[in-house]
Scaffold this active site. Structure first.
Site, PDB file in Angstrom:
ATOM      1  N   TYR A   1      45.432  80.557  50.960  1.00 25.18           N
ATOM      2  CA  TYR A   1      45.605  80.120  52.341  1.00 25.18           C
ATOM      3  C   TYR A   1      44.987  81.140  53.300  1.00 25.18           C
ATOM      4  O   TYR A   1      44.312  80.784  54.260  1.00 25.18           O
ATOM      5  CB  TYR A   1      47.100  79.944  52.623  1.00 25.18           C
ATOM      6  N   GLU A   2      45.207  82.422  52.980  1.00 28.69           N
ATOM      7  CA  GLU A   2      44.673  83.471  53.859  1.00 28.69           C
ATOM      8  C   GLU A   2      43.147  83.516  53.791  1.00 28.69           C
ATOM      9  O   GLU A   2      42.466  83.685  54.802  1.00 28.69           O
ATOM     10  CB  GLU A   2      45.268  84.826  53.457  1.00 28.69           C
TER      11      GLU A   2
ATOM     12  N   GLU B   1      29.400  89.862  21.446  1.00 26.76           N
ATOM     13  CA  GLU B   1      30.036  89.178  22.589  1.00 26.76           C
ATOM     14  C   GLU B   1      30.262  87.712  22.254  1.00 26.76           C
ATOM     15  O   GLU B   1      29.679  87.195  21.297  1.00 26.76           O
ATOM     16  CB  GLU B   1      29.138  89.326  23.829  1.00 26.76           C
TER      17      GLU B   1
ATOM     18  N   LYS C   1      30.066  83.680  22.120  1.00 28.94           N
ATOM     19  CA  LYS C   1      29.022  82.681  22.323  1.00 28.94           C
ATOM     20  C   LYS C   1      29.677  81.573  23.150  1.00 28.94           C
ATOM     21  O   LYS C   1      30.483  80.793  22.642  1.00 28.94           O
ATOM     22  CB  LYS C   1      28.527  82.145  20.984  1.00 28.94           C
TER      23      LYS C   1
ATOM     24  N   ASP D   1      30.380  78.259  25.123  1.00 26.96           N
ATOM     25  CA  ASP D   1      29.976  76.896  24.791  1.00 26.96           C
ATOM     26  C   ASP D   1      29.858  76.078  26.080  1.00 26.96           C
ATOM     27  O   ASP D   1      30.790  75.393  26.485  1.00 26.96           O
ATOM     28  CB  ASP D   1      31.026  76.285  23.853  1.00 26.96           C
TER      29      ASP D   1
ATOM     30  N   TYR E   1      24.886  86.772  30.599  1.00 29.64           N
ATOM     31  CA  TYR E   1      24.933  87.657  29.436  1.00 29.64           C
ATOM     32  C   TYR E   1      23.591  88.247  29.005  1.00 29.64           C
ATOM     33  O   TYR E   1      23.510  88.911  27.991  1.00 29.64           O
ATOM     34  CB  TYR E   1      25.566  86.937  28.249  1.00 29.64           C
TER      35      TYR E   1
ATOM     36  N   LYS F   1      28.621  81.480  13.976  1.00 31.45           N
ATOM     37  CA  LYS F   1      29.301  80.264  14.431  1.00 31.45           C
ATOM     38  C   LYS F   1      30.694  80.163  13.816  1.00 31.45           C
ATOM     39  O   LYS F   1      30.861  80.343  12.606  1.00 31.45           O
ATOM     40  CB  LYS F   1      28.486  79.033  14.014  1.00 31.45           C
TER      41      LYS F   1
ATOM     42  N   CYS G   1      43.171  37.530  23.610  1.00 35.91           N
ATOM     43  CA  CYS G   1      44.140  38.630  23.562  1.00 35.91           C
ATOM     44  C   CYS G   1      44.833  38.661  22.198  1.00 35.91           C
ATOM     45  O   CYS G   1      45.405  37.650  21.767  1.00 35.91           O
ATOM     46  CB  CYS G   1      45.176  38.465  24.670  1.00 35.91           C
TER      47      CYS G   1
ATOM     48  N   CYS H   1      48.844  37.809  23.110  1.00 36.69           N
ATOM     49  CA  CYS H   1      49.328  36.523  23.627  1.00 36.69           C
ATOM     50  C   CYS H   1      48.330  35.382  23.402  1.00 36.69           C
ATOM     51  O   CYS H   1      48.663  34.224  23.626  1.00 36.69           O
ATOM     52  CB  CYS H   1      49.677  36.633  25.104  1.00 36.69           C
TER      53      CYS H   1
ATOM     54  N   CYS I   1      43.029  41.052  29.410  1.00 38.32           N
ATOM     55  CA  CYS I   1      43.853  39.854  29.295  1.00 38.32           C
ATOM     56  C   CYS I   1      44.522  39.710  30.652  1.00 38.32           C
ATOM     57  O   CYS I   1      45.174  40.633  31.117  1.00 38.32           O
ATOM     58  CB  CYS I   1      44.905  40.071  28.204  1.00 38.32           C
TER      59      CYS I   1
ATOM     60  N   CYS J   1      51.995  38.665  29.503  1.00 35.83           N
ATOM     61  CA  CYS J   1      51.674  38.975  28.107  1.00 35.83           C
ATOM     62  C   CYS J   1      52.625  40.074  27.637  1.00 35.83           C
ATOM     63  O   CYS J   1      52.811  41.082  28.325  1.00 35.83           O
ATOM     64  CB  CYS J   1      50.222  39.441  28.015  1.00 35.83           C
TER      65      CYS J   1
HETATM   66  S1  IVH Z   1      21.577  85.272  24.102  1.00 35.65           S
HETATM   67  C1  IVH Z   1      17.163  85.429  23.436  1.00 35.65           C
HETATM   68  N1  IVH Z   1      24.171  85.375  24.414  1.00 35.65           N
HETATM   69  O1  IVH Z   1      23.559  80.005  22.804  1.00 35.65           O
HETATM   70  C2  IVH Z   1      18.621  85.390  23.400  1.00 35.65           C
HETATM   71  N2  IVH Z   1      23.171  83.242  24.173  1.00 35.65           N
HETATM   72  O2  IVH Z   1      22.246  78.876  20.438  1.00 35.65           O
HETATM   73  C3  IVH Z   1      19.115  84.176  24.041  1.00 35.65           C
HETATM   74  N3  IVH Z   1      24.752  81.367  24.333  1.00 35.65           N
HETATM   75  O3  IVH Z   1      20.584  79.044  24.344  1.00 35.65           O
HETATM   76  C4  IVH Z   1      20.519  83.895  24.051  1.00 35.65           C
HETATM   77  N4  IVH Z   1      26.546  82.594  24.666  1.00 35.65           N
HETATM   78  O4  IVH Z   1      22.726  79.003  25.741  1.00 35.65           O
HETATM   79  C5  IVH Z   1      23.099  84.577  24.221  1.00 35.65           C
HETATM   80  N5  IVH Z   1      26.462  85.623  24.754  1.00 35.65           N
HETATM   81  C6  IVH Z   1      25.392  84.836  24.572  1.00 35.65           C
HETATM   82  C7  IVH Z   1      25.515  83.438  24.535  1.00 35.65           C
HETATM   83  C8  IVH Z   1      24.363  82.664  24.315  1.00 35.65           C
HETATM   84  C9  IVH Z   1      26.073  81.356  24.553  1.00 35.65           C
HETATM   85  C10 IVH Z   1      23.928  80.164  24.139  1.00 35.65           C
HETATM   86  C11 IVH Z   1      22.645  80.133  24.916  1.00 35.65           C
HETATM   87  C12 IVH Z   1      21.568  79.917  23.889  1.00 35.65           C
HETATM   88  C13 IVH Z   1      22.325  79.340  22.750  1.00 35.65           C
HETATM   89  C14 IVH Z   1      21.630  79.578  21.460  1.00 35.65           C
END
Ligand code: IVH
Length: 699
Positions: A56-57, A135, A137, A139, A248, A344, A438, A441, A456, A461
Site C-alpha cells: 500500500y505504501e 546452478e 536449470k 524451467d 544466469y 536433468k 447426454c 439424461c 446438455c 438433468c
Molecule cells: S546456460 C551456452 N544456465 O536450458 C549456455 N541455461 O537446455 C546456455 N536454462 O536454452 C545456457 N537454466 O533456456 C543455462 N542456469 C541455466 C539455465 C539454462 C535454464 C535453459 C536455457 C537453455 C536451455 C538448454
C-alpha cells in the site's frame, strides 16, 4: 547491490517522502528521489524477496510519482518505475539477431554421464581437477537482454537460437528485470545477458483457476504459461500475469574505451555476482562453486530432493566450468558449449495405455471427456483418470482408445496427457466417439458456435442437479462439511434431496435410520448446514454456480449490492460498469437473474433462513477497524484467510503485505513463521489471535 548504510539512508528518504506525501507537500523537486526510492523498493520486493515497506505504501509513492510525471512530462525518464506499462497494443514482434547465438545444453541423466563429461573436459584442458559452478536449470522460457550505456535496450526470445523475436515491451513488464543497470561501473559499454522467464507455481495456479472459471482448458505447465505470456500483444495483460526472471549467463560484452577488464568477468560465478550487484535476480544464493565432479554430483542430488519446496519449477541443474579462460579453451560444438552440461532430474512423466474415455456431465451441463488409463505412479501419486477438457483436445492430440500415451504431472499441477505415441499403434486402436446425447439424461447435446464444449441443456438433468448441489456445498462455496459428494449422491438416489433448497429441509428422521449415520454424525451435519446459512453473500453467489462466475466475480457482485436479489434489477449495462466484468460474464449473470426459477430458488433459500443481505456493505463506511492496519500469518483456526482479509476491508481496516512499523495488528494463526518473528521485534505491533481479531470487529 545496496549496502546496509545505503539501505538505511534510503529507508530514511522513504519515510520522509511518505510523510511529505501524506501532507500533500510533494513537488517535482522530489521526482529523482522518488524514482530512486521506488527502484530500491522494487529491488527489495522482486529480487531480494524481502520488502521493507507495505504494498500500500509503495502504491502511494508510485502514484505520487506518476502524478508528478504526468503534470511535468518533460521530467519523465524512460527508466522510471512508472514507464514499464505500455498503453498501446504491440503490433508485431520484429525478428532480431542475437549478438551471440543462443546455444542449447548437452544433457546428462545420471552420475556416470557427469563423470564422462568431467573426464572429457579435464582431458581437453589438461587439468587434474576442474572447478565448476552448479546452478538450477530453470524451467521457463529463455530470453536474451541487451543493455547499452546502462539502459535496457532490447529483450528477445530465443527463437531459432540465431534470431528471435523482439519482445522488449513485454520484457519491461517483468518487475524483476531492471530497466537500468549500472554496467559502466564494471567498465562495460554493452552487455548481452541470458536468462529464463518463469511463472511461479503459485501464480500459475491462480492463472489456471481463472481459466477454469471461464470453462477454458488450463495451461499444461508454468513453462508454457511463461512462454505464452511473452507472446501476448497486450502489455497490460502481460503485467497482470506477474512473470519473474532469473538471469544466469553473460553471453557478450564490449568494454568502455580505456577500461581494464573487471575480474568479475573472469569466472562464471563472478559474472553471477556481478549480475546480482547490478540489480538482476541471478542465482547467487542457489549456485555453488565446487571442485571435482563428486561434489557436483552430491549437490545435484541435494537440490533434486528440495525441488518441490521451491516456489518455481526447475527441471535439473546446470554444471558450468567456472573459469572463463578454460571455457574458451573448451569451446563449443554447433549445438552446445563443451564447458557446460545439464543434469536433468527424473521427469514427472510416464507412459500408460488409454483404456477408455468417459463423459462426465458438469453442473452447467458441460460434457467433459475423461481419459481412463492404466494407473501409473508419477511423482509419488498414482494417476488413473485425466481430464481431456473438450473434443478439440482429443483431436489435437490425435488420441485413440488403446493408444500408448505420455502423461505428465509437474509439481502440484493436475496431470495431463502430453501426447499419444502413434508409432506404437498395432491397428487395434479405436476412434473416440463423442456422444451426441447426454450420457445421463439422454437429451441431445448442443454446442454454441463460439464455444469448445458440448452441453446438455436440460437443467433438470440428474447429473447437473447433483453437481450443482455438490458445488453449492463445496469448501470454497457454502462449505458444508459432512455433506460430501458421496452423501449427496446417496440422498439424491433415495429421494431425500432433489435440489439446493432441499439441503435445508433434509429428513433427518429418515437419514437417522441409514447405516453409518449415528447421532453424532447427524448433529455434526445439522450444525454444518445451520452454520452455512450465515455465510457471506459472496460465497452464496459463487455457490449458485452461475456460468463464468468464480470467486473473484462473486465478490465483485456481492460488493455492489445490499441484498442479493437487487441483482435481478441490474441491466446488462449496470453489470458491465462493475470492475472486471466483461460482456460474457455480464450476459451470464443477467440471464441467471432474469430466470424466474432461479429467483424463486433464492427466495426459498431466504425463507429457509439463509442470509441474502450484505451486512458487510452496511459497515463499509466507517467500521470498527477504521484507520487500523492488519496482516495475517499462519493458519487461522476457523476463518479462511481471504474471508478474514475481506472482513478487515469491510470494517474499514487496511491490509498490509509485510511487517513494518506501519502495522498495527498481526493476526497469528498456527505455524506462523518469519512474519511473527519479525513482528515480535517491533514493539508497536499488537500480535493477536483470531478470537481477539473477531472481538475487535464485533466490539
Ligand atoms: S546456460 C551456452 N544456465 O536450458 C549456455 N541455461 O537446455 C546456455 N536454462 O536454452 C545456457 N537454466 O533456456 C543455462 N542456469 C541455466 C539455465 C539454462 C535454464 C535453459 C536455457 C537453455 C536451455 C538448454
Amino acid at each position: 547491490m545496496y549496502s546496509p548504510d545505503q539501505t538505511k539512508a534510503i529507508q530514511k528518504l522513504t519515510t520522509g517522502l511518505m510523510e511529505k506525501n501524506a501532507q500533500g507537500h510533494i513537488t517535482e523537486k522530489d521526482i529523482d528521489t522518488l524514482r530512486e526510492v521506488l527502484r530500491f523498493h522494487e529491488h527489495r520486493y522482486y529480487i531480494m524477496n524481502d520488502p521493507l515497506i507495505a504494498d500500500y505504501e509503495y502504491d502511494q509513492l508510485y502514484k505520487a510519482l506518476d502524478k508528478l510525471e504526468q503534470a511535468n512530462p518533460a521530467l519523465r525518464t524512460s527508466d522510471s518505475p512508472t514507464q514499464r506499462v505500455a498503453k498501446e497494443l504491440t503490433k508485431e514482434f520484429p525478428t532480431v539477431s542475437h549478438l551471440v547465438p543462443m546455444l542449447s545444453l548437452d544433457n546428462s541423466y545420471n552420475a556416470d554421464d557427469l563423470i564422462d563429461f568431467d573426464r572429457r573436459a579435464r582431458e581437453l584442458t589438461r587439468t587434474n581437477e576442474l572447478e565448476y559452478c552448479v546452478e538450477p536449470k530453470f524451467d521457463g522460457a529463455s530470453i536474451s537482454l541487451i543493455y547499452e550505456k546502462d539502459m535496457l535496450v532490447r529483450g528477445a526470445t530465443r527463437g531459432n537460437g540465431v534470431q528471435g523475436d523482439d519482445i522488449t515491451t513485454n520484457i519491461r513488464q517483468i518487475r524483476s528485470i531492471p530497466l537500468r543497470a549500472n554496467i559502466s561501473k564494471y567498465g562495460l559499454e554493452q552487455i548481452e545477458i541470458r536468462g529464463e522467464v518463469l511463472m511461479s507455481k503459485q501464480n500459475f495456479k491462480k492463472y489456471n483457476d481463472q481459466l477454469a472459471e471461464q470453462n477454458l482448458p488450463p495451461l499444461a505447465n508454468p513453462r508454457n504459461a511463461a512462454a505464452g505470456t511473452l507472446r501476448i500483444k497486450d502489455p497490460k495483460e502481460v503485467s497482470k500475469r506477474n512473470l519473474e526472471a532469473f538471469l544466469y549467463q553473460v553471453s557478450h560484452y564490449t568494454q568502455l574505451p580505456n577500461e581494464i577488464l573487471d575480474n568479475s568477468l573472469e569466472s562464471h560465478s563472478g559474472c553471477l555476482n556481478m549480475l546480482w550487484e547490478l540489480g538482476f535476480r541471478s542465482p547467487v544464493k542457489e549456485k555453488k562453486v565446487l571442485k571435482g565432479i563428486q561434489a557436483v554430483i552430491e549437490y545435484c542430488h541435494e537440490f533434486e530432493s528440495q525441488r518441490d519446496d521451491l516456489p518455481y519449477e526447475i527441471d535439473g541443474m546446470v554444471i558450468k566450468v567456472n573459469d572463463i579462460h578454460q571455457q574458451e579453451q573448451l569451446g563449443m560444438t554447433t549445438h552446445h558449449p563443451r564447458w557446460a552440461i545439464a543434469y536433468k532430474f527424473k521427469a514427472r512423466q510416464a507412459t500408460s495405455k488409454l483404456k477408455a474415455v468417459e463423459f462426465q456431465v458438469g453442473r452447467t451441463g458441460s460434457v467433459t471427456p475423461v481419459a481412463k488409463i492404466d494407473p501409473v505412479p508419477i511423482g509419488g501419486v498414482t494417476v488413473g483418470s485425466i481430464s481431456l477438457f473438450n473434443e478439440e483436445v482429443i483431436r489435437d492430440k490425435d488420441l485413440m482408445i488403446g493408444d500408448t500415451v505420455l502423461v505428465e504431472r509437474a509439481g502440484d499441477v493436475i496431470p495431463y496427457i502430453v501426447k499419444s505415441l502413434p508409432e506404437l499403434r498395432n491397428g487395434g486402436e479405436k476412434k473416440i466417439e463423442f456422444p451426441t446425447h447426454c450420457p445421463v439424461c439422454g437429451d441431445k447435446l448442443e454446442k454454441p458456435e463460439e464455444e469448445a464444449v458440448w452441453r446438455c441443456s436440460n437443467i433438470n438433468c440428474e447429473a447437473q442437479v447433483v453437481e450443482r448441489i455438490i458445488h453449492f456445498t463445496s469448501k470454497d462455496a457454502m462449505d458444508i462439511r459432512g455433506l460430501g459428494e458421496a452423501n449427496i449422491r446417496k440422498f439424491y438416489t433415495l429421494g431425500f434431496l432433489k435440489d439446493v433448497p432441499g439441503i435445508y429441509q433434509l429428513p433427518f428422521d429418515k437419514i437417522g435410520t441409514l447405516e453409518g449415520f449415528g447421532k453424532k454424525s447427524i448433529t455434526n451435519l445439522q450444525t454444518a448446514i445451520e452454520n452455512s446459512k450465515a455465510q457471506p453473500i459472496h460465497r452464496l453467489i459463487f455457490a449458485l454456480g452461475i456460468r463464468y462466475v468464480g470467486e473473484t466475480t462473486a465478490k465483485t457482485l456481492a460488493h455492489a449490492v445490499k441484498h442479493l436479489l437487487e441483482l435481478k434489477d441490474y441491466s446488462l449495462e449496470d453489470l458491465l460498469k462493475l470492475e472486471d466484468i466483461g460482456p460474457k460474464v455480464a450476459g451470464s449473470v443477467h440471464q441467471f437473474f432474469h430466470n424466474w426459477d432461479n429467483i424463486e430458488t433464492l427466495q426459498k433459500l431466504e425463507a429457509l433462513g439463509l442470509k441474502l443481505k450484505n451486512d458487510k456493505r452496511d459497515l463499509s463506511t466507517g467500521g470498527n477497524l477504521s484507520g487500523q492496519t492488519f496482516l495475517f500469518t499462519g493458519t487461522l483456526p476457523t476463518l479462511k484467510r481471504s474471508d478474514a482479509e475481506a472482513m478487515v476491508e469491510a470494517n474499514g481496516g487496511k491490509l498490509l503485505s509485510s511487517v513494518s512499523a506501519n502495522l498495527n495488528y498481526l493476526v497469528a494463526g498456527e505455524e506462523a513463521g518469519s512474519k511473527l518473528e519479525k513482528a515480535k521485534k517491533i514493539t508497536s505491533i499488537k500480535i493477536i489471535t483470531e478470537a481477539e481479531f473477531l472481538s475487535l470487529i464485533h466490539h
